[in-house]
Motif scaffolding. Structure first.
Motif, PDB file in Angstrom:
ATOM      1  N   VAL A   1       0.811  -1.218   0.000  1.00 39.94           N
ATOM      2  CA  VAL A   1       0.000   0.000   0.000  1.00 39.94           C
ATOM      3  C   VAL A   1       0.847   1.271   0.000  1.00 39.94           C
ATOM      4  O   VAL A   1       0.351   2.350   0.319  1.00 39.94           O
ATOM      5  N   GLY A   2       2.131   1.165  -0.341  1.00 34.29           N
ATOM      6  CA  GLY A   2       2.928   2.362  -0.533  1.00 34.29           C
ATOM      7  C   GLY A   2       4.086   2.518   0.430  1.00 34.29           C
ATOM      8  O   GLY A   2       4.292   1.705   1.334  1.00 34.29           O
ATOM      9  N   VAL A   3       4.843   3.575   0.208  1.00 35.72           N
ATOM     10  CA  VAL A   3       6.092   3.833   0.932  1.00 35.72           C
ATOM     11  C   VAL A   3       5.945   5.093   1.777  1.00 35.72           C
ATOM     12  O   VAL A   3       5.328   6.076   1.357  1.00 35.72           O
ATOM     13  N   SER A   4       6.526   5.051   2.970  1.00 29.72           N
ATOM     14  CA  SER A   4       6.584   6.232   3.825  1.00 29.72           C
ATOM     15  C   SER A   4       8.011   6.390   4.337  1.00 29.72           C
ATOM     16  O   SER A   4       8.763   5.415   4.415  1.00 29.72           O
ATOM     17  N   PRO A   5       8.421   7.616   4.705  1.00 32.06           N
ATOM     18  CA  PRO A   5       9.790   7.816   5.196  1.00 32.06           C
ATOM     19  C   PRO A   5      10.040   7.223   6.569  1.00 32.06           C
ATOM     20  O   PRO A   5      11.186   7.018   6.956  1.00 32.06           O
ATOM     21  N   SER A   6       8.978   6.911   7.314  1.00 39.94           N
ATOM     22  CA  SER A   6       9.124   6.318   8.647  1.00 39.94           C
ATOM     23  C   SER A   6       8.316   5.024   8.706  1.00 39.94           C
ATOM     24  O   SER A   6       7.332   4.862   7.971  1.00 39.94           O
ATOM     25  N   PRO A   7       8.694   4.097   9.585  1.00 40.43           N
ATOM     26  CA  PRO A   7       7.983   2.811   9.661  1.00 40.43           C
ATOM     27  C   PRO A   7       6.674   2.905  10.431  1.00 40.43           C
ATOM     28  O   PRO A   7       6.423   2.175  11.388  1.00 40.43           O
ATOM     29  N   SER A   8       5.822   3.827  10.002  1.00 44.54           N
ATOM     30  CA  SER A   8       4.533   4.002  10.665  1.00 44.54           C
ATOM     31  C   SER A   8       3.497   3.074  10.044  1.00 44.54           C
ATOM     32  O   SER A   8       3.544   2.764   8.852  1.00 44.54           O
ATOM     33  N   LEU A   9       2.549   2.627  10.860  1.00 48.65           N
ATOM     34  CA  LEU A   9       1.515   1.728  10.365  1.00 48.65           C
ATOM     35  C   LEU A   9       0.585   2.477   9.414  1.00 48.65           C
ATOM     36  O   LEU A   9       0.216   3.624   9.672  1.00 48.65           O
ATOM     37  N   PRO A  10       0.208   1.850   8.328  1.00 44.91           N
ATOM     38  CA  PRO A  10      -0.643   2.538   7.350  1.00 44.91           C
ATOM     39  C   PRO A  10      -2.086   2.626   7.820  1.00 44.91           C
ATOM     40  O   PRO A  10      -2.588   1.741   8.529  1.00 44.91           O
ATOM     41  N   GLU A  11      -2.756   3.694   7.416  1.00 41.98           N
ATOM     42  CA  GLU A  11      -4.186   3.836   7.655  1.00 41.98           C
ATOM     43  C   GLU A  11      -4.905   3.405   6.385  1.00 41.98           C
ATOM     44  O   GLU A  11      -5.088   4.183   5.455  1.00 41.98           O
ATOM     45  N   TRP A  12      -5.279   2.159   6.352  1.00 43.58           N
ATOM     46  CA  TRP A  12      -5.886   1.596   5.144  1.00 43.58           C
ATOM     47  C   TRP A  12      -6.849   0.501   5.547  1.00 43.58           C
ATOM     48  O   TRP A  12      -6.483  -0.422   6.289  1.00 43.58           O
ATOM     49  N   GLN A  13      -8.077   0.600   5.081  1.00 41.39           N
ATOM     50  CA  GLN A  13      -9.114  -0.373   5.444  1.00 41.39           C
ATOM     51  C   GLN A  13      -9.543  -1.242   4.273  1.00 41.39           C
ATOM     52  O   GLN A  13     -10.567  -1.907   4.325  1.00 41.39           O
ATOM     53  N   GLY A  14      -8.774  -1.232   3.199  1.00 41.25           N
ATOM     54  CA  GLY A  14      -9.091  -2.102   2.079  1.00 41.25           C
ATOM     55  C   GLY A  14      -9.962  -1.429   1.048  1.00 41.25           C
ATOM     56  O   GLY A  14     -10.004  -0.215   0.912  1.00 41.25           O
ATOM     57  N   GLY A  15     -10.686  -2.271   0.295  1.00 43.35           N
ATOM     58  CA  GLY A  15     -11.506  -1.784  -0.811  1.00 43.35           C
ATOM     59  C   GLY A  15     -10.998  -2.313  -2.136  1.00 43.35           C
ATOM     60  O   GLY A  15     -10.207  -3.265  -2.196  1.00 43.35           O
ATOM     61  N   ALA A  16     -11.434  -1.708  -3.220  1.00 47.64           N
ATOM     62  CA  ALA A  16     -10.993  -2.114  -4.558  1.00 47.64           C
ATOM     63  C   ALA A  16      -9.557  -1.636  -4.793  1.00 47.64           C
ATOM     64  O   ALA A  16      -9.229  -0.488  -4.515  1.00 47.64           O
ATOM     65  N   VAL A  17      -8.718  -2.535  -5.274  1.00 48.15           N
ATOM     66  CA  VAL A  17      -7.305  -2.236  -5.482  1.00 48.15           C
ATOM     67  C   VAL A  17      -6.917  -2.638  -6.894  1.00 48.15           C
ATOM     68  O   VAL A  17      -7.242  -3.738  -7.349  1.00 48.15           O
ATOM     69  N   GLN A  18      -6.195  -1.750  -7.570  1.00 47.70           N
ATOM     70  CA  GLN A  18      -5.617  -2.060  -8.860  1.00 47.70           C
ATOM     71  C   GLN A  18      -4.105  -1.870  -8.775  1.00 47.70           C
ATOM     72  O   GLN A  18      -3.623  -1.032  -8.016  1.00 47.70           O
ATOM     73  N   GLY A  19      -3.371  -2.661  -9.557  1.00 48.43           N
ATOM     74  CA  GLY A  19      -1.927  -2.522  -9.516  1.00 48.43           C
ATOM     75  C   GLY A  19      -1.220  -3.549 -10.373  1.00 48.43           C
ATOM     76  O   GLY A  19      -1.803  -4.098 -11.324  1.00 48.43           O
ATOM     77  N   VAL A  20       0.026  -3.805 -10.024  1.00 49.81           N
ATOM     78  CA  VAL A  20       0.897  -4.723 -10.777  1.00 49.81           C
ATOM     79  C   VAL A  20       1.275  -5.893  -9.873  1.00 49.81           C
ATOM     80  O   VAL A  20       1.573  -5.703  -8.685  1.00 49.81           O
ATOM     81  N   ILE A  21       1.288  -7.084 -10.444  1.00 45.71           N
ATOM     82  CA  ILE A  21       1.627  -8.290  -9.686  1.00 45.71           C
ATOM     83  C   ILE A  21       3.142  -8.415  -9.558  1.00 45.71           C
ATOM     84  O   ILE A  21       3.876  -8.304 -10.539  1.00 45.71           O
TER      85      ILE A  21
END
Length: 214
Positions: A115-135
């Motif tokens: 779900v992406g990159v952050s400069p610090s190892p903080s937990l992401p705020e993400w609850q799911g849903g429809a996702v598109q991307g690359v395998i």
């Protein structure tokens, strides 16, 4: 009577052991050449995947060479944080990639989503849903020694999301050029080791026979 020069004798057991070692190294070299051909085929397959249309996200245990670098999508019904790994964002900056486990059905199968990159190892705020991307492949921290002693790790598919979680930036998509194909170099090394072992053993035999003849 005149002294007869002692005939050079070759020790049987050491010679057999050296011969077995040399044959093993040659066999490993041949195996690496075979692996090189297999890797070239896999790279060609994955390169073609980049030009194919989107596909359903693969189940765990699938032959991932047929899926890597293809676009895909899924619906994440429920999320669970898995791990944070070092990585690079699409903008070139480095940071911490957040890997999430998703429930995609009533009983599974599940999926992993980056779900992406952050400069610090903080937990992401993400609850799911429809996702598109690359395998891609889910990162593993197991060392080469760990793979040898504990068995090969089963690669698992990972979807690198186009749209990152809040406060994060998209992870850099995988690049085929980053996949190494060093099997030819490994084969040359094994053949070189076999040749060195033969030379050293021949020199050792000559020195041994010269000492006995003196």
């Amino acid at each position: 009577m005149t002294d007869q020069p002692a005939k050079a004798r070759i020790p049987i057991i050491p010679t057999i052991l050296v011969a077995l070692a040399v044959l093993t190294m040659i066999g490993l070299g041949v195996w690496q050449l075979q692996r090189r051909a297999e890797k070239e085929q896999a790279l060609a397959l994955m390169s073609n995947n980049t030009r194919l249309p989107a596909i359903a996200f693969p189940r765990f245990g699938a032959d991932l060479d047929h899926y890597r670098f293809r676009r895909s999508s899924l619906v994440c019904l429920d999320t669970q944080f898995v791990e944070m790994v070092a990585g690079k964002a699409r903008n070139g900056k480095t940071g911490y990639r957040a890997i999430m486990a998703c429930r995609t059905g009533a009983e599974g199968p599940g999926a992993y989503v980056d779900v992406g990159v952050s400069p610090s190892p903080s937990l992401p705020e993400w609850q799911g849903g429809a996702v598109q991307g690359v395998i891609a492949l889910k990162p593993t921290s197991q060392s080469i020694w760990g793979r040898m002693t504990n068995g090969a790790v089963v690669d698992e598919p990972l979807l690198i999301a186009d749209e990152p979680a809040q406060g994060r930036v998209p992870t850099s998509p995988p690049n085929i050029s980053d996949i190494p194909n060093n099997h030819l170099a490994y084969a040359v090394q094994w053949f070189f080791f076999a040749a060195v072992a033969v030379i050293i053993y021949i020199l050792a035999l000559r020195r041994r026979n010269a000492t006995k003849a003196a």
